[in-house]
Design a protein around this motif. Structure first.
Motif, PDB file in Angstrom:
ATOM      1  N   THR A  35       0.694  -1.166   0.089  1.00 31.69           N
ATOM      2  CA  THR A  35       0.000   0.044  -0.265  1.00 31.69           C
ATOM      3  C   THR A  35       0.934   1.349   0.063  1.00 31.69           C
ATOM      4  OG1 THR A  35      -1.747  -1.234   1.311  1.00 31.69           O
ATOM      5  CG2 THR A  35      -1.755   0.935   1.360  1.00 31.69           C
ATOM      6  N   ALA A  36       1.812   1.285   0.640  1.00 32.88           N
ATOM      7  CA  ALA A  36       2.826   2.414   0.929  1.00 32.88           C
ATOM      8  C   ALA A  36       3.318   2.692  -0.529  1.00 32.88           C
ATOM      9  CB  ALA A  36       3.928   2.230   1.866  1.00 32.88           C
ATOM     10  N   ALA A  37       3.959   1.559  -1.026  1.00 36.81           N
ATOM     11  CA  ALA A  37       4.608   1.450  -2.453  1.00 36.81           C
ATOM     12  C   ALA A  37       3.411   2.162  -3.421  1.00 36.81           C
ATOM     13  CB  ALA A  37       5.284   0.094  -2.897  1.00 36.81           C
ATOM     14  N   LEU A  38       2.447   1.614  -3.396  1.00 37.19           N
ATOM     15  CA  LEU A  38       1.438   2.014  -4.598  1.00 37.19           C
ATOM     16  C   LEU A  38       0.994   3.506  -4.158  1.00 37.19           C
ATOM     17  CD1 LEU A  38      -1.017  -1.031  -4.779  1.00 37.19           C
ATOM     18  CD2 LEU A  38       0.458  -0.127  -6.539  1.00 37.19           C
ATOM     19  N   ALA A  39       0.889   4.026  -2.989  1.00 38.32           N
ATOM     20  CA  ALA A  39       0.577   5.274  -2.605  1.00 38.32           C
ATOM     21  C   ALA A  39       1.712   6.486  -2.999  1.00 38.32           C
ATOM     22  CB  ALA A  39       0.416   5.458  -1.095  1.00 38.32           C
ATOM     23  N   CYS A  42       1.931   6.398  -7.067  1.00 40.30           N
ATOM     24  CA  CYS A  42       0.727   7.369  -7.361  1.00 40.30           C
ATOM     25  C   CYS A  42       0.976   8.825  -7.245  1.00 40.30           C
ATOM     26  CB  CYS A  42      -0.802   6.986  -6.707  1.00 40.30           C
ATOM     27  SG  CYS A  42      -1.344   5.320  -7.283  1.00 40.30           S
ATOM     28  N   SER A  43       1.409   9.073  -6.269  1.00 37.84           N
ATOM     29  CA  SER A  43       1.738  10.666  -5.858  1.00 37.84           C
ATOM     30  C   SER A  43       2.848  11.004  -6.708  1.00 37.84           C
ATOM     31  CB  SER A  43       1.980  10.742  -4.378  1.00 37.84           C
ATOM     32  OG  SER A  43       3.112  10.183  -4.071  1.00 37.84           O
ATOM     33  N   THR A  44       3.850  10.115  -6.847  1.00 35.37           N
ATOM     34  CA  THR A  44       4.933  10.560  -8.004  1.00 35.37           C
ATOM     35  C   THR A  44       4.474  10.650  -9.300  1.00 35.37           C
ATOM     36  OG1 THR A  44       6.635   9.437  -6.590  1.00 35.37           O
ATOM     37  CG2 THR A  44       7.270   9.954  -8.686  1.00 35.37           C
ATOM     38  N   GLY A  45       3.802   9.804  -9.516  1.00 39.65           N
ATOM     39  CA  GLY A  45       2.832  10.011 -11.151  1.00 39.65           C
ATOM     40  C   GLY A  45       2.339  11.231 -11.120  1.00 39.65           C
ATOM     41  N   ALA A  46       1.288  11.617 -10.183  1.00 37.70           N
ATOM     42  CA  ALA A  46       0.639  12.576 -10.208  1.00 37.70           C
ATOM     43  C   ALA A  46       1.315  13.990 -10.250  1.00 37.70           C
ATOM     44  CB  ALA A  46      -0.444  12.654  -9.096  1.00 37.70           C
ATOM     45  N   LEU A  47       2.376  14.050  -9.479  1.00 33.50           N
ATOM     46  CA  LEU A  47       3.155  14.977  -9.548  1.00 33.50           C
ATOM     47  C   LEU A  47       3.855  15.361 -10.798  1.00 33.50           C
ATOM     48  CD1 LEU A  47       4.700  15.283  -5.876  1.00 33.50           C
ATOM     49  CD2 LEU A  47       3.309  16.864  -6.883  1.00 33.50           C
ATOM     50  N   SER A  48       4.280  14.277 -11.339  1.00 35.19           N
ATOM     51  CA  SER A  48       5.079  14.276 -12.699  1.00 35.19           C
ATOM     52  C   SER A  48       4.090  14.811 -13.718  1.00 35.19           C
ATOM     53  CB  SER A  48       5.532  12.924 -13.030  1.00 35.19           C
ATOM     54  OG  SER A  48       6.059  12.787 -14.334  1.00 35.19           O
ATOM     55  N   GLU A  81      12.090  24.367 -22.997  1.00 33.91           N
ATOM     56  CA  GLU A  81      12.915  23.209 -22.098  1.00 33.91           C
ATOM     57  C   GLU A  81      12.050  22.992 -20.950  1.00 33.91           C
ATOM     58  OE1 GLU A  81      16.712  23.866 -19.547  1.00 33.91           O
ATOM     59  OE2 GLU A  81      17.441  23.581 -21.700  1.00 33.91           O
ATOM     60  N   THR A  82      11.756  21.870 -20.835  1.00 36.96           N
ATOM     61  CA  THR A  82      11.157  21.238 -19.651  1.00 36.96           C
ATOM     62  C   THR A  82      11.913  20.019 -19.145  1.00 36.96           C
ATOM     63  OG1 THR A  82       9.899  19.423 -20.887  1.00 36.96           O
ATOM     64  CG2 THR A  82       8.628  21.905 -20.571  1.00 36.96           C
ATOM     65  N   LEU A  83      11.449  19.358 -17.841  1.00 35.32           N
ATOM     66  CA  LEU A  83      12.036  18.388 -17.188  1.00 35.32           C
ATOM     67  C   LEU A  83      11.207  17.093 -17.246  1.00 35.32           C
ATOM     68  CD1 LEU A  83      13.715  20.007 -14.303  1.00 35.32           C
ATOM     69  CD2 LEU A  83      14.654  19.406 -16.332  1.00 35.32           C
ATOM     70  N   ASP A  84      11.439  15.966 -17.263  1.00 34.76           N
ATOM     71  CA  ASP A  84      10.740  14.578 -17.045  1.00 34.76           C
ATOM     72  C   ASP A  84      10.974  14.002 -15.723  1.00 34.76           C
ATOM     73  OD1 ASP A  84      13.331  13.536 -16.823  1.00 34.76           O
ATOM     74  OD2 ASP A  84      13.356  12.167 -18.369  1.00 34.76           O
ATOM     75  N   ILE A  85      10.424  13.037 -15.680  1.00 37.20           N
ATOM     76  CA  ILE A  85      10.180  12.495 -14.075  1.00 37.20           C
ATOM     77  C   ILE A  85      11.469  12.525 -13.426  1.00 37.20           C
ATOM     78  CG2 ILE A  85      10.161  10.159 -14.679  1.00 37.20           C
ATOM     79  CD1 ILE A  85       7.715  10.073 -12.514  1.00 37.20           C
ATOM     80  N   LEU A  86      12.540  12.371 -14.165  1.00 38.23           N
ATOM     81  CA  LEU A  86      14.078  11.969 -13.609  1.00 38.23           C
ATOM     82  C   LEU A  86      14.678  13.108 -13.490  1.00 38.23           C
ATOM     83  CD1 LEU A  86      14.575   8.391 -14.934  1.00 38.23           C
ATOM     84  CD2 LEU A  86      13.627   9.045 -12.830  1.00 38.23           C
TER      85      LEU A  86
END
Length: 169
Positions: A35-39, A42-48, A81-86
């Motif tokens: 559950t912690a890994a999924l949360a 999901c939050s990292t994906g939403a921020l990205s 110029e933008t940034l990706d998730i990394l």
């Protein structure tokens, strides 16, 4: 007679019956980790997704001329110029006419015209071109910009005029 004296309990080996509580604890802790890994994912994906359109820099492709900022047309080429998730740089180079304003949005300023995206995808699939549009949504923070303000205001003016022309057509 106590429950542990019953024949059912006696017939079960100690690894399953005695350590049932530990198995439950192990199961609950695994579920909490998942559950912690999924949360977190999901939050990292939403921020990205929300922050990847943030424009870090805009480069104006013109000749070395002092009046280049005043001669910005829809055919003027810019690199955004933008940034990706990394946090790697993603540079998208296109003409101003290929951008359209996004009305009524607090998280987007511009987007690439759908026809331009379809044309580029078609060229890439045919092997006739390389990918030049790495980001199709852009969020420009117009409050804290640094650099040539006259050139930036002309870029904004041209893109907004293009957007109004598309609405009337």
């Amino acid at each position: 007679m106590y429950f542990w004296d019953s024949p059912k309990i006696e017939s079960v080996d100690t690894t399953n019956a005695v350590y049932l509580g530990e198995t439950l604890t192990h199961h609950v802790s695994i579920q909490m980790i998942i559950t912690a890994a999924l949360a977190s994912a999901c939050s990292t994906g939403a921020l990205s997704f929300l922050l990847s359109p943030y424009v870090n820099s805009i480069y104006l492709h013109t000749e070395e001329d002092e009046n280049a900022a005043t001669r910005i047309t829809p055919n003027t080429i810019i690199s955004i110029e933008t940034l990706d998730i990394l946090a790697r740089q993603r540079t998208t180079t296109l003409k101003l006419r290929e951008l359209s304003p996004v009305p009524q949005s607090s998280l987007l300023t511009w987007k690439v015209n759908k026809k331009v995206l379809a044309k580029e995808l078609n060229l890439i699939e045919q092997g006739k071109g390389e990918k030049r549009i790495h980001q199709h949504r852009f969020w420009l923070d117009q409050r804290n910009g640094v650099g040539d303000r006259e050139a930036m205001s002309n870029i904004l003016r041209v893109i907004n005029e293009q957007g109004r022309k598309r609405i009337f057509l």
